[in-house]
Design an enzyme around this catalytic site. Sequence first.
Site, short mmCIF file in Angstrom:
data_model
loop_
_atom_site.label_atom_id
_atom_site.label_comp_id
_atom_site.label_asym_id
_atom_site.label_seq_id
_atom_site.Cartn_x
_atom_site.Cartn_y
_atom_site.Cartn_z
N ASN A 1 24.93 15.16 80.55
CA ASN A 1 25.69 14.20 79.95
C ASN A 1 26.08 14.86 78.44
OD1 ASN A 1 26.68 12.23 78.06
ND2 ASN A 1 24.63 11.27 77.63
N LYS B 1 28.07 14.40 76.17
CA LYS B 1 28.47 13.42 75.06
C LYS B 1 29.63 13.97 74.38
CE LYS B 1 23.48 12.71 74.65
NZ LYS B 1 22.26 12.26 74.11
N HIS C 1 25.12 3.83 78.20
CA HIS C 1 24.36 4.66 77.44
C HIS C 1 24.09 3.99 76.26
CE1 HIS C 1 22.86 8.35 75.31
NE2 HIS C 1 22.60 8.65 76.31
N GLU D 1 23.91 5.13 73.22
CA GLU D 1 24.65 5.31 72.02
C GLU D 1 26.03 4.70 71.99
OE1 GLU D 1 24.74 9.89 72.98
OE2 GLU D 1 22.84 9.77 72.33
N GLU E 1 16.20 5.81 79.94
CA GLU E 1 16.39 6.56 78.74
C GLU E 1 15.89 5.74 77.62
OE1 GLU E 1 19.39 10.02 79.50
OE2 GLU E 1 20.12 8.22 78.42
N GLY F 1 17.05 12.88 72.49
CA GLY F 1 17.46 14.14 71.57
C GLY F 1 16.24 14.20 70.70
N SER G 1 15.29 14.17 76.42
CA SER G 1 14.29 15.31 76.25
C SER G 1 13.85 16.12 77.46
CB SER G 1 13.51 15.15 75.12
OG SER G 1 13.72 14.61 73.96
P1 PGA Z 1 18.79 14.46 75.59
O1 PGA Z 1 19.81 13.29 75.94
O2 PGA Z 1 18.48 15.32 76.79
O3 PGA Z 1 19.58 15.33 74.51
O4 PGA Z 1 17.47 14.02 75.03
C1 PGA Z 1 19.85 12.58 77.13
C2 PGA Z 1 20.78 11.42 77.19
O5 PGA Z 1 21.22 10.95 76.18
O6 PGA Z 1 21.37 11.15 78.47
#
Ligand code: PGA
Length: 254
Positions: free
Chosen positions: A8, A10, A93, A95, A163, A169, A208
């Site tokens: 992903n 983003k 997601h 976000e 998630e 992150g 992560s």
């Molecule tokens: P990350 O993000 O691997 O940077 O923690 C995962 C995600 O938001 O899908």
Amino acid sequence: MRTLIAGNWKMHGLQAQLAEIAAMAQSIREQPGDVDVLVCVPATLIAGAAAAAGGLIAIGGEDCSAEEAGPFTGDIDAEMLQDAGATSVILGHSERRQGHHESDAMVAAKAKAAWQHGLATIICIGETKAQRSAGDALKVCGHQLAASLPNMPDCARTSIAYEPLWAIGSGTMPKRAEIVEVLAHVRAALEKRFGSAARSIRILYGGSVTPDNARTMVDTPHVDGVLIGGASLLAADFNAIVDVARGRTSARDA
Ligand code: PGA
């Protein structure tokens, strides 16, 4: 069941970064495996990414509208993603749930639109740190799952990504037992609702994931794949995670 390694990007990536997609595809060309590899990129990069991927890895979008073409300035519908070369889309997601106030009902409507245009969907669920601390992780995830996944899903084209928001992150991951508990809960809820058809729905962990912890992740019971943010931007990291999943069959097949 083949393991799904999904990236992903983003809101990252200019045309120059398509070289990373080409390097990911090259690694599959050199060592074709039994892993499904998907990279979800910003809409501006889908066509270029699909060209760079050469059919060796799948390309997806990161969101789509629930609507068909119409007066929705700035939105992108599922057919447009498919037309640009996407075969999948991430929906719900955190976000988008947080930053764009997407409700479970909106996510469900988007999933229907995506399936209508033949896109596979990765539907995301996950609790906040406060919800986990309050002991509500299972309840929150269960509710999100029930309300974000429409009836009669296209099971073979559906993945659920757990998630936890506090793991995204952050470099912090849940304990293995915490992941297993949520994923087992998700699996049981899917089978209760959809019966044996639900067995083809994949359950992913995201948050992560890095080349260093990928081995532990793919060996965790109920994990059918991973959704990777930061570590999917560079082919060196992403390919290392794909390598970990090669030759692995889900514990469910054992
Ligand atoms: P990350 O993000 O691997 O940077 O923690 C995962 C995600 O938001 O899908």
